[in-house]
Each structure stands twice: as structure tokens, then as C-alpha cells.
Scaffold this active site. Structure first.
Site, PDB file in Angstrom:
ATOM      1  CE  LYS A   1      11.270  -3.841   5.993  1.00 52.50           C
ATOM      2  NZ  LYS A   1      10.416  -3.449   7.123  1.00 52.50           N
TER       3      LYS A   1
ATOM      4  CG  ASN B   1      11.956 -17.367  16.190  1.00 54.93           C
ATOM      5  OD1 ASN B   1      10.909 -16.957  15.716  1.00 54.93           O
ATOM      6  ND2 ASN B   1      12.907 -17.923  15.443  1.00 54.93           N
TER       7      ASN B   1
ATOM      8  N   GLY C   1      12.462 -12.492  13.101  1.00 54.38           N
ATOM      9  CA  GLY C   1      12.672 -12.079  11.712  1.00 54.38           C
ATOM     10  C   GLY C   1      13.234 -10.673  11.601  1.00 54.38           C
ATOM     11  N   GLY C   2      13.178 -10.163  10.377  1.00 57.28           N
ATOM     12  CA  GLY C   2      13.844  -8.906  10.031  1.00 57.28           C
ATOM     13  C   GLY C   2      13.413  -7.680  10.808  1.00 57.28           C
ATOM     14  CB  VAL C   3      10.125  -6.392  11.790  1.00 58.36           C
ATOM     15  CG1 VAL C   3       9.433  -7.343  12.750  1.00 58.36           C
ATOM     16  CG2 VAL C   3       9.604  -4.986  11.956  1.00 58.36           C
TER      17      VAL C   3
ATOM     18  CG  LEU D   1      -1.999  -1.125   1.143  1.00 57.63           C
ATOM     19  CD1 LEU D   1      -2.749  -1.244   2.462  1.00 57.63           C
ATOM     20  CD2 LEU D   1      -2.983  -0.876   0.006  1.00 57.63           C
TER      21      LEU D   1
ATOM     22  CB  THR E   1      14.074 -21.389  14.442  1.00 60.73           C
ATOM     23  OG1 THR E   1      13.068 -21.884  13.556  1.00 60.73           O
ATOM     24  CG2 THR E   1      15.411 -22.033  14.121  1.00 60.73           C
TER      25      THR E   1
HETATM   26  P1  ATR Z   1      11.544 -11.666   7.758  1.00 63.84           P
HETATM   27  O1  ATR Z   1      12.935 -11.753   8.265  1.00 63.84           O
HETATM   28  O2  ATR Z   1      11.485 -11.431   6.312  1.00 63.84           O
HETATM   29  O3  ATR Z   1      10.707 -10.751   8.587  1.00 63.84           O
HETATM   30  P2  ATR Z   1      11.338 -14.315   8.503  1.00 63.84           P
HETATM   31  O4  ATR Z   1      12.774 -14.311   8.756  1.00 63.84           O
HETATM   32  O5  ATR Z   1      10.756 -15.400   7.635  1.00 63.84           O
HETATM   33  O6  ATR Z   1      10.836 -13.030   7.890  1.00 63.84           O
HETATM   34  O7  ATR Z   1      10.603 -14.298   9.913  1.00 63.84           O
HETATM   35  C1  ATR Z   1       9.341 -14.738  10.103  1.00 63.84           C
HETATM   36  C2  ATR Z   1       9.164 -15.050  11.583  1.00 63.84           C
HETATM   37  O8  ATR Z   1       7.898 -15.702  11.753  1.00 63.84           O
HETATM   38  C3  ATR Z   1      10.214 -15.991  12.123  1.00 63.84           C
HETATM   39  O9  ATR Z   1      10.477 -15.643  13.456  1.00 63.84           O
HETATM   40  C4  ATR Z   1       9.515 -17.343  12.017  1.00 63.84           C
HETATM   41  O10 ATR Z   1       9.978 -18.323  12.914  1.00 63.84           O
HETATM   42  P3  ATR Z   1      11.198 -19.296  12.488  1.00 63.84           P
HETATM   43  O11 ATR Z   1      12.448 -18.506  12.692  1.00 63.84           O
HETATM   44  O12 ATR Z   1      11.079 -20.460  13.391  1.00 63.84           O
HETATM   45  O13 ATR Z   1      10.973 -19.650  11.037  1.00 63.84           O
HETATM   46  C5  ATR Z   1       8.126 -16.945  12.390  1.00 63.84           C
HETATM   47  N1  ATR Z   1       7.146 -17.929  11.949  1.00 63.84           N
HETATM   48  C6  ATR Z   1       6.733 -18.145  10.690  1.00 63.84           C
HETATM   49  N2  ATR Z   1       5.787 -19.130  10.682  1.00 63.84           N
HETATM   50  C7  ATR Z   1       5.622 -19.532  11.971  1.00 63.84           C
HETATM   51  C8  ATR Z   1       4.778 -20.478  12.622  1.00 63.84           C
HETATM   52  N3  ATR Z   1       3.904 -21.237  11.937  1.00 63.84           N
HETATM   53  N4  ATR Z   1       4.866 -20.621  13.959  1.00 63.84           N
HETATM   54  C9  ATR Z   1       5.729 -19.845  14.669  1.00 63.84           C
HETATM   55  N5  ATR Z   1       6.543 -18.917  14.121  1.00 63.84           N
HETATM   56  C10 ATR Z   1       6.496 -18.760  12.784  1.00 63.84           C
END
Ligand code: ATR
Length: 259
Positions: A63, A147, A125-127, A15, A149
Site C-alpha cells: 500500500k 506499538n 502498520g500500514g492500515v 477474497l 516498536t
Molecule cells: P503492514 O504495514 O503491512 O500493515 P506491518 O508494518 O508489519 O504490516 O505491521 C504489523 C503491525 O503488527 C506492527 O505494528 C507490528 O509491530 P512492530 O512495529 O513492533 O513490528 C505489529 N505486530 C506484529 N507482530 C506482533 C506481536 N507479536 N506483538 C505485538 N505487535 C505485533
């Protein structure tokens, strides 16, 4: 006419063009803001070959990718290792971060005072680095991160002095922030049990659709906040960086995100 755009993947639903073009018009600035779908390998080439572009916003998942392709980083981009705004100036490609401002300002609107407060961050993640820096600026010293992971949370904890908690465990907190991507798709469920938590702040970085995380928290009597104001404030700051004018976040601008 100056050219601006947002790069990401996917980018279809961004957007940012609606908002920036509205503000360009409103402020009688001759310019156009577009969107561009890229792949990771093409980002560097694109930044270096498009010197007719005056500014770029960077969204998921680039990013961090763009860090390597900028010739300079602002202090905020450097400490967060995250760039969402690029300024082209002479031969320079300057990476900046306005997400920190966006998140911080959205909590200032609530008169949030971070003194003696505990923040609970979900996701790594990135934010997250921007959220942590903003929380620190607001005076929050205790930040717990969880997290799915764990090692990704541990890496951030080391860099930003956070406490790591196992995924699934709900710690005591004053504010919890969903920084995961869970909720972007209708029906997404984090699967965490917040049923005993009330009178706290639940913040979701996602602003569309309204997430189950927020719907459930509201039902339990918590204060909720979605990512809409953060999005508007980061855009406002980018606009100010590029054009030297702070555009107004009025009802019309807010409504552009509701369409
Ligand atoms: P970006 O860095 O682009 O913001 P990302 O690195 O894919 O995106 O981060 C997404 C976040 O959402 C990660 O913390 C991810 O957890 P993992 O590091 O374990 O992958 C989290 N995430 C995505 N799907 C998830 C789910 N079903 N349950 C819990 N956490 C999830």
C-alpha cells in the site's frame, strides 16, 4: 472485457476476486477480476507494463510501495500515504484510498459518535493512517497509539497528532482497535490484559479467523466488531470508483467472506 486484479504478497487467500466477480456478474458488467502475487521490486514494472488493466486493488504489503509508482494521488491517498485502489485512465496511474471510507462506514453502521470519545490504537502498520483519518472524520479527537516498536508509533503520532502510550499499558478508552497482524494465525495472542475493561467497543481489523482479542472482549461484555464490514465497504467503494455503480452489500456478498 475489462481486467481488474488485486496485488499483494501473500495473495492466495484474498477474497477480493470472489466479491468483485460476484458484483460484476450481478451488475451485468463485462469484466474479470483476478489476483496477482508480486514482489516489492516487481510492483513498479508491473504497474507500468500492464496498461490493459483498468483497475487494481493493492493489499499488504504494497500500500505504500505503490505511492512512488502512481502518476497521481487522490486527496485521501495523499493524506494517508496509503493506496489500496488504482485507476488506470489514459496514460495516468491514479492512486486512491477506499480503506478510510471502509473503516468509517463500518462504525457509522453502529451509529458511533466520536464526540468526546477516546480511541486506543494497537499497532503502527500500514492500515493505521486510514483508521486515524476515519476516526477524525467521525469526530474522534483523542487518539492514543501503542506499538511494540515505539518509534513507529511516535512517527505516526507526529504526523497525525496522536498520543503515544507504552506497549503493554492499557489506557482509558471508548474504542480499541487492533491494527496489528496478531490474530491472523490461529492461536496468536497479543498478550495485553484487558480483563478489567467492559462496556467498550473492541474492533479488530482482522476478519478471519475470529481473534482471541475479540473472543475475550466479548466474554467480558464488550461490544465487538471484526474487519468484515470494513473489507466489504472498501471493496464497494473501489467498485463504485471503477464502474460508477454502487454494488449491493447483501447477504450473498457477506457470505462470500464466510466460506
Ligand atoms: P503492514 O504495514 O503491512 O500493515 P506491518 O508494518 O508489519 O504490516 O505491521 C504489523 C503491525 O503488527 C506492527 O505494528 C507490528 O509491530 P512492530 O512495529 O513492533 O513490528 C505489529 N505486530 C506484529 N507482530 C506482533 C506481536 N507479536 N506483538 C505485538 N505487535 C505485533
Amino acid at each position: 472485457m475489462k481486467k481488474y486484479l488485486v496485488i499483494g504478497n501473500p495473495i492466495e487467500h484474498s477474497l477480493s476476486p470472489n466479491l468483485h466477480n460476484y458484483w460484476l456478474n450481478k451488475n451485468k458488467i463485462s469484466g474479470n477480476y483476478d489476483k496477482k502475487l508480486l514482489t516489492d521490486e516487481k510492483v513498479g514494472e508491473f504497474l507500468k507494463s500492464n496498461q490493459k488493466i483498468s483497475g487494481i486493488n493493492v493489499t499488504v504489503p504494497f500500500k505504500k510501495t505503490v505511492l512512488n509508482h502512481c502518476t497521481e494521488l487522490t486527496e485521501l491517498a495523499s493524506i494517508s500515504q496509503s493506496v489500496n485502489t488504482i485507476i488506470f485512465s489514459n496514460e495516468k496511474i491514479i492512486g486512491d484510498n477506499t480503506d478510510i471510507y471502509g473503516f468509517e462506514q463500518s462504525l457509522k453502521d453502529l451509529n458511533f459518535d466520536g464526540l468526546n470519545k477516546t480511541a486506543f490504537i494497537l499497532g503502527a502498520g500500514g492500515v493505521v493512517s486510514s483508521v486515524v483519518i476515519a476516526l477524525n472524520n467521525l469526530g474522534v479527537k483523542n487518539i492514543v497509539i501503542s506499538n511494540r516498536t515505539k518509534n513507529k508509533a511516535e512517527a505516526l503520532a507526529k504526523d497525525y497528532n496522536l498520543v503515544v502510550s507504552d506497549w503493554g499499558k492499557i489506557v482509558d478508552f471508548d474504542i480499541v482497535i487492533n491494527c496489528t497482524s496478531v490474530g491472523l494465525k490461529q492461536g496468536d495472542n497479543l498478550g495485553l490484559d484487558f480483563s478489567k475493561v467492559k462496556d467498550k467497543i473492541f474492533y479488530d481489523i482482522i476478519y478471519k479467523p475470529k481473534t482471541k482479542f475479540l473472543i475475550d472482549a466479548e466474554g467480558l461484555g464488550n461490544k465487538i466488531l471484526d474487519g468484515k464490514m470494513m473489507f466489504l465497504y472498501q471493496a464497494q467503494k473501489s467498485f463504485e470508483v471503477w464502474h460508477g455503480i454502487k454494488p449491493e452489500i447483501n447477504e450473498e456478498a457477506i457470505n462470500l467472506l464466510n466460506d
